[in-house]
Design an enzyme around this catalytic site. Structure first.
Site, PDB file in Angstrom:
ATOM      1  CE  LYS A 207      -3.881  -1.823   2.714  1.00  0.00           C
ATOM      2  NZ  LYS A 207      -4.909  -2.028   1.821  1.00  0.00           N
TER       3      LYS A 207
ATOM      4  N   GLY B  59     -10.859  -2.579   8.777  1.00  0.00           N
ATOM      5  CA  GLY B  59     -10.527  -2.857  10.350  1.00  0.00           C
ATOM      6  C   GLY B  59     -11.863  -2.796  11.266  1.00  0.00           C
TER       7      GLY B  59
ATOM      8  N   GLY C 228     -14.109  -4.763   6.061  1.00  0.00           N
ATOM      9  CA  GLY C 228     -14.924  -5.327   6.759  1.00  0.00           C
ATOM     10  C   GLY C 228     -15.154  -6.703   6.586  1.00  0.00           C
TER      11      GLY C 228
ATOM     12  N   GLY D 143      -8.518  -8.399   5.510  1.00  0.00           N
ATOM     13  CA  GLY D 143      -7.670  -7.687   6.210  1.00  0.00           C
ATOM     14  C   GLY D 143      -7.542  -8.097   7.687  1.00  0.00           C
ATOM     15  CB  SER D 144      -8.392  -6.386  10.740  1.00  0.00           C
ATOM     16  OG  SER D 144      -8.010  -5.314  10.069  1.00  0.00           O
TER      17      SER D 144
END
Lengths: 197, 292
Positions: free
Chosen positions: B79, B151, B212, B233-234
């Site tokens: 990124k 996130g 999300g 992601g998270s």
């Protein structure tokens, strides 16, 4: 795409495209241009019905993993060993090879040693035109492509670009490092269809 | 289309039907590759931690990116801050496979995004609607993703963005040619790309879900809404059993329309990522509002 029920008995060719991950839709669209019936192969239930199989480009590790997750590996391998024509492009070539260097090979049906990411990372990707079998001037996009380092004795080399083997055939198994399905050039697809006929 | 552009948009085609996972070190990258990820996104802090810790977040340490490149054979993405063309030059020098000009990092320019056509390396950018997607493609992006609200583990924003994208595409597809210039003006999008959508009924590049996505069902829902693949992601490394959850999400993306398989893979995944509802994130702290 065709539903299997209609297929039985009508005698028309049906080509399966392994649809676990990657550019399977591009192969299906290219085959539709040639008015050939196709089916997405995601599970075992259609493998017996198909006359040929295409393993598309994508990520070989991902596809190899999913072959096992959905119990496809043995059934596909069995049909290839009993003579069903199969064509692997890019990641598909890696899946079919018996030797891919340090890592564990996947379907292990073709007597070739393949170098993964042979031209490096995405900046190493390129387009070429060249000879494939008896055809000339064939469009060849290479995208994070592998090439063949070594071939066994029954393997016929079909294309060499810049000194590297980028297409080969062993009986019913065809592999190409490049992606004909994303071009308008149907030469390699026609070659594969003839293998099935 | 230039040759480089053709190769770059088609690399994204090869990622279709796949899951791209955020990783913070070589070890996580190997886990992601083994779980069946089709690419990894290298970054120092996953969105959930960036959200927690605040401060300015920037492109990652080249050393970390190199370690990740050395540890896996799948494509490695990284990124850069919105508008930070020098961070992009650095990532190009490192030969990452894809640059994400991302709202997850703190924006470096309040007005301009990176002139992506100047680079040989392909770019992916976030978008909340068609106008934003076409502006990014006009600047040279070879791939689009929804912004979602990174996130949070709350998929509602990604769903909103995808539905908006689909609505916008249907709207443009239904227009007469004489109406296209005005639509381009209203959406703030390049005319030639509006024309492409009008003729083809789709974006000229692939569009992945992001922001999300935390469960196999989230991933499959985004696929059923028409996404070509999923970024996670998270959601993975903030959950109880990252390996199992990663494998399950990969399987769910392949079989997104088969509820029986989705039920099987959703079983017994352990603690899901502890989520924050998007409604509890103040307007100021929403990452999706960055970029325009």
């Amino acid at each position: 795409m065709k539903i299997i029920g209609w297929q039985i008995g009508d005698g028309k060719m049906l080509i399966g495209v392994l649809a676990l991950q990657g550019a399977f839709r591009e192969h299906i669209l290219a085959l539709e241009k040639m008015e050939i019936d196709t089916i997405e192969v995601k599970s075992n239930d259609c493998i017996k019905e198909i006359d040929g199989l295409i393993i598309p480009g994508g990520e070989s590790t991902t596809m190899g993993k999913l072959l096992d997750s959905f119990d496809l590996r043995d059934e596909i391998k069995k049909r290839i060993l009993s003579g069903m024509p199969v064509w692997g492009t890019c990641a598909g070539m890696i899946l079919l090879a018996k030797d891919i260097g340090k890592e564990k090979a996947h379907l292990k049906v073709m007597n070739i040693r393949v170098k993964r990411n042979g031209y490096g990372r995405q900046l190493g990707s390129f387009i070429s035109k060249g000879k494939f079998a008896n055809y000339t001037n064939v469009s060849m996009p290479f995208i994070r492509a592998p090439y063949i380092e070594k071939v066994g004795k029954n393997v016929e080399v079909l294309s060499i670009i810049d000194g590297k083997i980028v297409a080969a055939r062993e009986n019913n198994i065809l592999v190409t490092s490049f992606h004909p399905e994303i071009t308008d050039d149907l030469t390699v697809l026609e070659y594969f269809v003839k293998m099935i006929e | 289309m230039s040759e480089r552009k053709f190769l770059n948009t088609n690399l994204a085609q090869m990622l279709k039907g796949g899951v791209i996972m955020d990783v913070m070190n070589a070890e996580q990258a190997k886990i992601a590759e083994k779980a069946g990820a089709c690419a990894v996104m290298a970054l120092e802090k996953i969105p959930a931690d960036i959200r927690l810790e605040g401060g300015v977040s920037r492109a990652s340490d080249p050393k970390m990116i190199k370690e990740i490149q050395d540890s896996v054979s799948i494509p490695v993405m990284a990124k850069v801050r919105i508008g930070h063309f020098v961070e992009a030059q650095i990532l190009e020098a490192l030969e990452v496979d894809y640059i994400d000009e991302s709202e997850v990092l703190t924006p470096a320019d309040r007005v301009y995004h990176i002139e992506k056509d100047k680079f040989d390396i392909p770019f992916v950018c976030g978008a909340k609607n068609l106008g934003e997607a076409l502006r990014r493609i006009g600047e040279g992006a070879s791939m689009i993703r929804t912004k979602g609200e990174p996130g949070t583990g709350d998929v509602v924003e990604a769903v909103t963005h995808m539905r908006k994208m689909n609505d916008d595409i249907r709207y443009i597809y239904g227009l007469k040619k004489s109406e296209l210039m005005n639509a381009a003006k209203e959406m703030g999008a390049p005319y030639d790309l509006i024309k492409y959508v009008n003729e083809n009924g789709k974006l000229p590049v692939v569009n992945f879900a992001a922001g999300g996505v935390a469960t196999p069902a989230d991933a499959a829902m985004m696929m059923q809404l028409g996404c070509d693949g999923v970024f996670v992601g998270s959601g993975i490394f903030k959950s109880g059993d990252p390996v199992k959850r990663a494998e399950a999400i990969v399987k769910a993306v392949t079989n997104y329309s088969n509820p029986k398989i989705l039920a099987e893979v959703s079983e017994n995944l352990g603690e899901a990522m502890v989520g924050i509802s998007v409604n509890d994130v103040s307007e100021n702290n929403r990452m999706a509002n960055r970029g325009w």
